[in-house]
Scaffold this active site. Structure first.
Site, mmCIF file in Angstrom:
data_model
loop_
_atom_site.group_PDB
_atom_site.id
_atom_site.type_symbol
_atom_site.label_atom_id
_atom_site.label_comp_id
_atom_site.label_asym_id
_atom_site.label_seq_id
_atom_site.Cartn_x
_atom_site.Cartn_y
_atom_site.Cartn_z
ATOM 1 N N GLU A 102 0.922 -0.984 -0.037
ATOM 2 C CA GLU A 102 -0.051 0.000 -0.037
ATOM 3 C C GLU A 102 0.818 1.257 -0.029
ATOM 4 O O GLU A 102 1.819 1.275 0.666
ATOM 5 C CB GLU A 102 -0.814 -0.034 1.356
ATOM 6 C CG GLU A 102 -1.813 1.172 1.626
ATOM 7 C CD GLU A 102 -2.422 0.826 2.913
ATOM 8 O OE1 GLU A 102 -2.035 0.031 3.730
ATOM 9 O OE2 GLU A 102 -3.571 1.776 3.140
ATOM 10 N N LYS B 182 -9.430 1.870 -1.655
ATOM 11 C CA LYS B 182 -9.809 1.162 -0.085
ATOM 12 C C LYS B 182 -11.133 1.683 0.509
ATOM 13 O O LYS B 182 -11.486 2.808 0.622
ATOM 14 C CB LYS B 182 -8.556 1.717 0.771
ATOM 15 C CG LYS B 182 -8.519 1.063 1.947
ATOM 16 C CD LYS B 182 -7.339 1.573 2.751
ATOM 17 C CE LYS B 182 -7.016 0.989 3.904
ATOM 18 N NZ LYS B 182 -5.825 1.226 4.495
ATOM 19 N N CYS C 32 -4.811 -3.342 2.719
ATOM 20 C CA CYS C 32 -4.496 -3.557 4.337
ATOM 21 C C CYS C 32 -5.911 -3.926 5.110
ATOM 22 O O CYS C 32 -6.379 -4.751 4.982
ATOM 23 C CB CYS C 32 -4.047 -2.340 4.613
ATOM 24 S SG CYS C 32 -2.810 -2.421 6.068
ATOM 25 N N VAL D 78 0.044 -2.192 10.790
ATOM 26 C CA VAL D 78 0.814 -1.846 12.123
ATOM 27 C C VAL D 78 0.172 -2.665 13.251
ATOM 28 O O VAL D 78 0.659 -2.508 14.554
ATOM 29 C CB VAL D 78 0.487 -0.252 12.226
ATOM 30 C CG1 VAL D 78 1.024 0.306 11.290
ATOM 31 C CG2 VAL D 78 -1.172 0.097 12.145
HETATM 32 C C1 ACM Z 1 -3.731 0.079 7.426
HETATM 33 O O1 ACM Z 1 -4.981 -0.135 6.876
HETATM 34 N N1 ACM Z 1 -2.869 0.638 6.408
HETATM 35 C C2 ACM Z 1 -3.426 -0.196 8.454
#
Ligand code: ACM
Length: 261
Positions: free
Chosen positions: A38, A108, A141, A168
């Site tokens: 990402e 996203k 992510c 993270v």
């Molecule tokens: C994330 O979605 N980059 C933690």
């Protein structure tokens, strides 16, 4: 089919260096699908909307051009994340590219933490792109946290989920085992490494990029703190059979009349 990932360590705001890092890792490796992290070109931990705006690009910008070059060099379908600017709106997006062509774009859907300050929520329906005989879906992510994402892509017929990430939290790699098992699909999670201390945030990205099989097996897992690249041979035909045994088909056995979604 050979699928894999690059695990990089983006330097905040330095696109040129971030492109070079990936070029050095990939060299001339041949593959069918390579997934990059990402926001691999820019870094992740923004401190103002202006900063995000300055790093944002259209879908034919320099990051797309870089992905096209990498695709030409490797012959692979490339998936990687970027900051997408559309008019005044900014999305956390991913591109799927083969040679000089954009095959698909994903924005996203589930924004994490302060991403909600910088990006607009994705506004494109989940989609599966058929290319070279492979069916590939994208998510980014934190989307993994919402099982509906991978379920939808799998019901749409995905063989493989390309999953650029900047993780993270410590849960995703384990969760992807179950996500792949329950949907009988392959996934490539490409995570980044390194630390970003900016403003009031200090993120340590967890690496451990992963290729997960349709049966929940972890086919490849990268170290948590090293630049890394890995590929595995898979058979997409496995992801097209949702039968667990002679009696159970994971898709046909769903009791959709009784679910309240
Ligand atoms: C994330 O979605 N980059 C933690």
């Amino acid at each position: 089919m050979k699928i894999g990932y690059v695990q990089s360590s983006p330097i905040f705001g330095n696109k040129r260096k971030n492109f070079e890092q990936i070029e050095e890792l990939i060299t001339k490796k041949k593959a069918d699908l390579i997934v990059l992290p990402e926001l691999f070109a820019t870094g992740y931990t923004f401190i103002s909307r202006k900063e995000v705006d300055n790093l944002a690009e259209g879908k034919n910008g320099e990051t797309a051009n870089f992905l096209k070059d990498i695709s030409k060099k490797t012959g692979a379908i490339i998936v990687g994340g970027f900051i997408e600017k559309v008019g005044d709106d900014i999305y956390n997006s991913a591109l799927m590219i083969l040679n000089k062509n954009i095959i698909g774009i994903y924005r996203k859907l589930h924004l994490y933490y302060k991403e909600k300050l910088w990006f607009k929520q994705g506004n494109l329906a989940l989609n599966v792109f058929e290319i070279k005989g492979f069916k590939i879906g994208m998510m980014i992510c934190f989307d993994w946290f919402f099982p509906e994402t991978m379920r939808s892509l799998s019901l749409l017929g995905a063989d493989i989920i390309a999953h650029p990430a900047n993780l993270v939290l410590p849960y995703c790699q384990k969760a992807m085992v179950i996500r792949c098992l329950e949907n009988r699909v392959y996934a490539v999670t490409s995570n980044r490494i390194g630390e970003e201390k900016r403003g009031s945030d200090n993120f340590l990205f967890t690496g451990a990029s992963q290729i997960t099989s349709y049966n929940g097996e972890v086919l490849s897992r990268a170290p948590s703190d090293e630049l890394f690249l890995d590929f595995r041979d898979i058979k997409v035909i496995n992801a097209r059979n949702k039968k667990l045994n002679d009696y159970n088909d994971l898709f046909n056995d769903r009791r959709i009349d009784y679910y309240r979604l």
